[in-house]
Enzyme design. Structure first.
Site, PDB file in Angstrom:
ATOM      1  N   HIS A 128       0.824  -1.229   0.000  1.00 23.54           N
ATOM      2  CA  HIS A 128       0.000   0.000   0.000  1.00 23.54           C
ATOM      3  C   HIS A 128       0.854   1.273   0.000  1.00 23.54           C
ATOM      4  CE1 HIS A 128      -3.678  -2.178   0.367  1.00 23.54           C
ATOM      5  NE2 HIS A 128      -3.388  -2.697   1.539  1.00 23.54           N
ATOM      6  N   ASP A 165      -2.642 -10.535  -2.630  1.00 17.18           N
ATOM      7  CA  ASP A 165      -3.252 -10.068  -1.383  1.00 17.18           C
ATOM      8  C   ASP A 165      -4.718  -9.712  -1.668  1.00 17.18           C
ATOM      9  OD1 ASP A 165      -2.147  -8.756   1.462  1.00 17.18           O
ATOM     10  OD2 ASP A 165      -3.932  -7.743   0.673  1.00 17.18           O
ATOM     11  N   HIS A 167      -6.316  -7.198  -0.674  1.00 13.83           N
ATOM     12  CA  HIS A 167      -6.434  -5.761  -0.940  1.00 13.83           C
ATOM     13  C   HIS A 167      -5.646  -5.408  -2.200  1.00 13.83           C
ATOM     14  CE1 HIS A 167      -6.817  -6.206   3.492  1.00 13.83           C
ATOM     15  NE2 HIS A 167      -7.785  -5.326   3.325  1.00 13.83           N
ATOM     16  N   ASP A 254      -4.784 -12.846   3.276  1.00 12.76           N
ATOM     17  CA  ASP A 254      -6.088 -12.370   3.748  1.00 12.76           C
ATOM     18  C   ASP A 254      -7.203 -12.734   2.762  1.00 12.76           C
ATOM     19  OD1 ASP A 254      -4.903 -10.602   1.991  1.00 12.76           O
ATOM     20  OD2 ASP A 254      -5.006  -8.867   3.322  1.00 12.76           O
TER      21      ASP A 254
HETATM   22 ZN   LIG Z   1      -4.234  -7.239   2.513  1.00 14.42          ZN
END
Ligand SMILES: [Zn+2]
Length: 354
Positions: A128, A165, A167, A254
Site C-alpha cells: 500500500h 493479497d 487488498h 487475507d
Molecule cells: Zn491485505
C-alpha cells in the site's frame, strides 16, 4: 537447488502501539511456529537467509525523500501515527528498512544462484505504500524496492509482480503506473467493498506503461475455482507473453476464507495451485528464480497453512494440508468472474493475446 527463507526475529520489533492492531508481531510468531512444527528449517531443501538493511539509495529510488524522512523522524521520536491505520513504533524505521532489505537479499541470492527461489517472511508489509505516502500498515514498498533494485543493479528490463493479497496494491500500481519494465497484475476483492478502494479493471497504466497494469477485482466470497480461473485466463498468459526475467509475488493470505479483515473465500488449495503455477512460469526466467514477499493475512490458520503450503510448493517439500472448504455459492461468483475476465480480455487484447 534449494529454497531460501528470509526471516529474522528483528521483524517482531515493529510494534504498532495499539495492542489490537491486526498487523501485529504475533503474525510472524505464528508463521515461525508452524514452520518449526513441520521441521521446515531442518529440511535440506531449505536455506535460511539473513536479511540485510536496505540502503537509503534503494528506498529513495522508489519513494520521496519526504516520506523517508517522515518515517525516520516519527520512529526517532518514539513512534506515532502516519495515517489512522499505519502506526510507527521506536524501531519501525529500521525494521521497515530490514523488510525491504530482506526482499532485496532474497532476490540477490536468487540472481547469484545460491538458491532457486525465496520466500521473505517480513513485516511491516509494503504494497500500500505509494511513492509519497505510508498507508494501510505499510511504510516502504518492499516488493517495488526489490523490483527497482533488479532493474538498476542487475540491468534487467522486465520484472513481473503478481499481487495475490486480498487488498489492491495501490502503492505498487502507483510506483510503476507509467513503466513497461514492471508488469503489475493484482487479484483482489472488489474495491467497492474493500480497502483501499482502488484497483478497477479500467486502470491499465499510462504512457509507456499502458497495458502493463492489470487489475482483476473479484466479488466477496469468491472461492478457489473462480479465483484460479481468473489466474489462468488473465495472469498466466500475460506473464508468459511478457517474458519476465524475474517474478515477484506479493503474497497476502487475507484471501483465506476465515480472514477477519476481508471477505474472500480461498482455501489452502488455491495457494498451492498459485505457487505451482508461478513456479512453472518461472522456469522461463533467469535461473528459474522468483521471490515471494509476505504482505497481509490476519487469520491464524490462513497465515500458518498458507505460508506453509506456499513454501512447500516452492521447494517441493510435498506437505499436504487438509481442510474442509467453505460452503459458499460457487455458481454466482463463477458467472461474475467469467464476466470480469471477458471484459478484461476485451480491453487488454490491444496489448496481449488471449
Ligand atoms: Zn491485505
Amino acid at each position: 537447488m534449494t529454497t531460501g527463507i528470509v526471516y529474522s526475529p528483528e521483524y517482531l520489533e515493529h510494534i504498532p502501539t495499539r495492542s489490537t492492531h491486526p498487523e501485529a508481531r504475533r503474525r510472524l510468531i505464528l508463521i515461525k511456529q508452524i514452520l518449526d512444527e513441520y521441521n521446515v528449517f531442518a529440511n535440506p531443501l531449505i536455506q535460511l537467509i539473513e536479511p540485510k538493511t536496505a540502503t537509503p539509495e534503494d528506498v529513495l529510488a522508489v519513494h520521496s525523500e519526504k516520506l523517508f524522512e517522515l518515517v525516520k523522524h516519527t520512529s526517532e521520536e518514539g513512534g506515532g501515527y502516519l495515517d489512522p491505520d499505519t502506526v510507527a513504533s521506536q524501531r519501525t524505521f529500521e525494521i521497515a528498512l530490514l523488510a525491504a532489505g530482506g526482499v532485496i537479499e532474497a532476490v540477490e541470492q536468487c540472481v547469484q544462484g545460491t538458491v532457486e527461489n525465496s520466500f521473505a517472511i517480513i513485516r511491516p508489509p509494503g504494497h500500500h505504500a505509494t511513492k509519497k505516502r505510508a498507508m494501510g500498515f505499510c511504510f516502504f514498498n518492499n516488493v517495488a524496492i526489490a523490483a527497482n533494485y533488479l532493474l538498476k543493479n542487475h540491468e534487467m528490463d522486465r520484472v513481473a509482480i503478481l499481487d495475490i493479497d486480498s487488498h489492491h496494491g495501490n502503492g505498487t500500481q502507483d510506483i510503476f503506473y507509467d513503466s513497461s519494465e514492471v508488469l503489475y497484475i493484482s487479484l483482489h476483492q472488489d474495491p467497492l467493498t474493500c480497502y483501499p478502494g482502488t484497483g478497477y479493471i479500467e486502470d491499465l497504466g499510462v504512457g509507456k506503461g499502458l497495458g502493463y497494469n492489470v487489475n482483476i477485482p473479484l466479488r466477496p466470497l469468491t472461492t478457489d475455482e473462480p479465483y484460479l480461473y481468473a489466474v489462468n485466463e488473465i495472469a498466466v498468459p500475460i506473464i508468459d507473453q511478457f517474458e519476465p526475467e524475474f517474478i515477484l509475488v506479493s503474497a497476502g493470505y487475507d484471501t483465506y476464507y476465515r480472514d477477519p479483515l476481508t471477505h474472500m473465500a480461498l482455501t489452502t488449495y488455491a495457494y498451492k495451485e498459485i505457487f505451482r503455477t508461478v513456479k512453472e512460469l518461472s522456469t522461463k526466467c533467469k535461473n528459474n528464480a522468483f521471490v515471494t514477499a509476505l504482505e497481509g493475512g490476519y487469520s491464524q490458520r490462513g497465515l500458518q497453512m498458507g505460508v506453509l503450503i506456499s513454501i512447500s510448493e516452492m521447494a517441493g517439500l510435498g506437505i499436504e494440508v487438509e481442510e474442509a472448504p467453505p460452503e459458499e455459492n460457487h455458481d454466482i461468483n463463477y458467472e461474475y468472474t467469467q464476466k470480469i475476465v471477458a471484459k478484461l480480455k476485451n480491453s487488454l487484447s490491444a496489448f496481449w493475446n488471449f
